[in-house]
Motif scaffolding. Structure first.
Motif, mmCIF file in Angstrom:
data_model
loop_
_atom_site.group_PDB
_atom_site.id
_atom_site.type_symbol
_atom_site.label_atom_id
_atom_site.label_comp_id
_atom_site.label_asym_id
_atom_site.label_seq_id
_atom_site.Cartn_x
_atom_site.Cartn_y
_atom_site.Cartn_z
ATOM 1 N N TRP A 14 -26.228 -25.227 5.881
ATOM 2 C CA TRP A 14 -26.804 -26.099 6.896
ATOM 3 C C TRP A 14 -28.050 -26.769 6.344
ATOM 4 N N GLY A 15 -28.771 -27.480 7.184
ATOM 5 C CA GLY A 15 -30.017 -28.116 6.776
ATOM 6 C C GLY A 15 -29.803 -29.288 5.829
ATOM 7 N N PHE A 16 -30.770 -29.466 4.914
ATOM 8 C CA PHE A 16 -30.758 -30.603 3.989
ATOM 9 C C PHE A 16 -29.468 -30.651 3.175
ATOM 10 N N THR A 17 -29.027 -29.499 2.675
ATOM 11 C CA THR A 17 -27.830 -29.442 1.840
ATOM 12 C C THR A 17 -26.595 -29.879 2.614
ATOM 13 N N ALA A 18 -26.420 -29.339 3.804
ATOM 14 C CA ALA A 18 -25.261 -29.697 4.615
ATOM 15 C C ALA A 18 -25.298 -31.165 5.014
ATOM 16 N N GLY A 19 -26.490 -31.679 5.285
ATOM 17 C CA GLY A 19 -26.613 -33.084 5.644
ATOM 18 C C GLY A 19 -26.129 -33.997 4.528
ATOM 19 N N LEU A 20 -26.486 -33.665 3.280
ATOM 20 C CA LEU A 20 -26.036 -34.471 2.144
ATOM 21 C C LEU A 20 -24.527 -34.344 1.947
ATOM 22 N N ILE A 21 -23.995 -33.134 2.050
ATOM 23 C CA ILE A 21 -22.555 -32.958 1.906
ATOM 24 C C ILE A 21 -21.815 -33.760 2.969
ATOM 25 N N ASP A 22 -22.307 -33.706 4.191
ATOM 26 C CA ASP A 22 -21.702 -34.448 5.295
ATOM 27 C C ASP A 22 -21.639 -35.934 4.985
ATOM 28 N N ARG A 23 -22.738 -36.491 4.469
ATOM 29 C CA ARG A 23 -22.790 -37.926 4.172
ATOM 30 C C ARG A 23 -21.921 -38.281 2.965
ATOM 31 N N ARG A 63 -30.131 -18.809 -1.926
ATOM 32 C CA ARG A 63 -31.479 -18.384 -2.232
ATOM 33 C C ARG A 63 -31.704 -16.932 -1.827
ATOM 34 N N SER A 64 -32.567 -16.240 -2.555
ATOM 35 C CA SER A 64 -32.865 -14.840 -2.278
ATOM 36 C C SER A 64 -33.452 -14.686 -0.874
ATOM 37 N N SER A 65 -33.106 -13.599 -0.207
ATOM 38 C CA SER A 65 -33.611 -13.343 1.143
ATOM 39 C C SER A 65 -35.094 -12.985 1.144
ATOM 40 N N SER A 66 -35.664 -12.742 -0.036
ATOM 41 C CA SER A 66 -37.079 -12.367 -0.114
ATOM 42 C C SER A 66 -38.016 -13.558 -0.254
ATOM 43 N N LEU A 67 -37.468 -14.749 -0.426
ATOM 44 C CA LEU A 67 -38.304 -15.930 -0.614
ATOM 45 C C LEU A 67 -38.981 -16.321 0.695
ATOM 46 N N ARG A 68 -40.154 -16.942 0.571
ATOM 47 C CA ARG A 68 -40.893 -17.365 1.754
ATOM 48 C C ARG A 68 -40.303 -18.624 2.367
ATOM 49 N N SER A 69 -39.700 -19.484 1.549
ATOM 50 C CA SER A 69 -39.168 -20.760 2.027
ATOM 51 C C SER A 69 -37.650 -20.779 1.889
ATOM 52 N N HIS A 70 -36.957 -21.121 2.989
ATOM 53 C CA HIS A 70 -35.497 -21.268 3.007
ATOM 54 C C HIS A 70 -34.795 -19.989 2.524
ATOM 55 N N ALA A 71 -35.319 -18.824 2.873
ATOM 56 C CA ALA A 71 -34.760 -17.547 2.426
ATOM 57 C C ALA A 71 -33.309 -17.406 2.857
ATOM 58 N N GLY A 72 -32.452 -16.973 1.915
ATOM 59 C CA GLY A 72 -31.054 -16.715 2.201
ATOM 60 C C GLY A 72 -30.205 -17.935 2.454
ATOM 61 N N GLN A 73 -30.768 -19.110 2.283
ATOM 62 C CA GLN A 73 -30.051 -20.337 2.629
ATOM 63 C C GLN A 73 -29.316 -20.907 1.418
ATOM 64 N N PRO A 74 -28.033 -21.276 1.568
ATOM 65 C CA PRO A 74 -27.329 -21.946 0.479
ATOM 66 C C PRO A 74 -27.940 -23.322 0.209
ATOM 67 N N ARG A 79 -26.965 -15.524 -5.342
ATOM 68 C CA ARG A 79 -25.676 -15.746 -5.989
ATOM 69 C C ARG A 79 -25.475 -17.232 -6.251
ATOM 70 N N VAL A 80 -24.555 -17.511 -7.164
ATOM 71 C CA VAL A 80 -24.147 -18.871 -7.493
ATOM 72 C C VAL A 80 -22.649 -18.944 -7.265
ATOM 73 N N PHE A 81 -22.178 -19.994 -6.595
ATOM 74 C CA PHE A 81 -20.758 -20.065 -6.263
ATOM 75 C C PHE A 81 -20.304 -21.522 -6.172
ATOM 76 N N THR A 82 -18.999 -21.720 -6.211
ATOM 77 C CA THR A 82 -18.433 -23.050 -6.036
ATOM 78 C C THR A 82 -17.615 -23.075 -4.751
ATOM 79 N N VAL A 83 -17.544 -24.249 -4.145
ATOM 80 C CA VAL A 83 -16.791 -24.435 -2.907
ATOM 81 C C VAL A 83 -15.842 -25.617 -3.086
ATOM 82 N N PRO A 84 -14.540 -25.423 -2.868
ATOM 83 C CA PRO A 84 -13.615 -26.553 -2.942
ATOM 84 C C PRO A 84 -13.988 -27.640 -1.934
#
Length: 232
Positions: free
Chosen positions: A203-212, A76-87, A166-171
């Motif tokens: 981290w956060g919600f996204t990482a929690g789902l990936i972890d599970r 996410r863009s660093s300029s956003l008010r919510s979750h700025a810069g967060q994958p 940015r948009v990216f893929t992670v193995p």
């Protein structure tokens, strides 16, 4: 009422959910998703009333040049008010055009938001499972995670730099690698799983789902939970 009937009453095409034709490596994810309960995914569950309906697309693809399975993420863009810069996964709030929040609305929203944010062609995505709704207290979103197989990949990239950096893929192999795992510690007291991959801290919600997902698919490898990354 069936999904097809709901969609017909909404005047919208139904979103087909099927695990037919999935690659063998993705079947453990489909099996794990079939029986998982919301409390097995997160301690933050939707309230009885309220919350803003939203959805995310958890999209699995086949990496190029033998890289193996991968996940699509965006920063996410660093300029956003919510979750700025967060994958995060592509996704967002339901629009009226998405239809019934109790029917296919979240599925359409996940595909629509992914197209708007990353430019992918949703016709190349096979939705194979839908996870139970979860809750993000800080934003008030009630989130439906939609699992997809990127059957026909198309080029992706940040569509609007004001929203997406940015948009990216992670193995998946990188996500499961114990060397790339840690626990984040937020000043608020929050602690949760994190991944240091692709020059990003997930981290956060996204990482929690990936972890599970890694856990229930049987892809999880033992990692050092005492390795801590401080936030803030």
């Amino acid at each position: 009422m069936t999904r097809a009937n709901r969609a017909y009453e909404d005047g919208l095409d139904a979103v087909n959910v099927t695990s037919d034709g999935l690659p063998d490596w993705l079947r453990p994810v489909a099996r794990g998703a079939a029986d998982v309960r919301p409390e097995q995914l997160s301690r933050f569950l939707p309230p009885a009333t309220g919350g803003r309906a939203s959805a995310v697309l958890i999209l699995f693809g086949e990496g190029a040049d033998g890289a193996g399975p991968e996940l699509l993420l965006m920063e996410r863009s660093s300029s956003l008010r919510s979750h700025a810069g967060q994958p995060s996964f592509p996704g967002g709030a339901l629009d009226p055009q998405d239809g019934d929040p109790e029917g296919d609305g979240p599925l359409r929203a996940a595909l629509r938001e992914a197209e708007e944010e990353t430019g992918l062609d949703p016709s190349g995505v096979q939705v194979f499972a839908v996870l139970p709704r979860l809750y993000i207290p800080v934003s008030g979103f009630v989130v439906t995670p939609v699992l997809g197989w990127w059957r026909r990949p198309t080029p992706v990239g940040a569509v609007d730099l004001a929203e997406t950096a940015r948009v990216f893929t992670v193995p998946v192999a990188d996500l499961a690698d114990p060397a790339n795992r840690a626990t984040v510690a937020h000043p608020s007291g929050y602690r949760g799983p994190a991944f240091l991959v692709a020059d990003a801290l997930v981290w956060g919600f996204t990482a929690g789902l990936i972890d599970r997902i890694l856990h229930f698919a049987g892809w999880e490898r033992g990692w050092d939970r005492s390795k801590t990354v401080p936030l803030g």
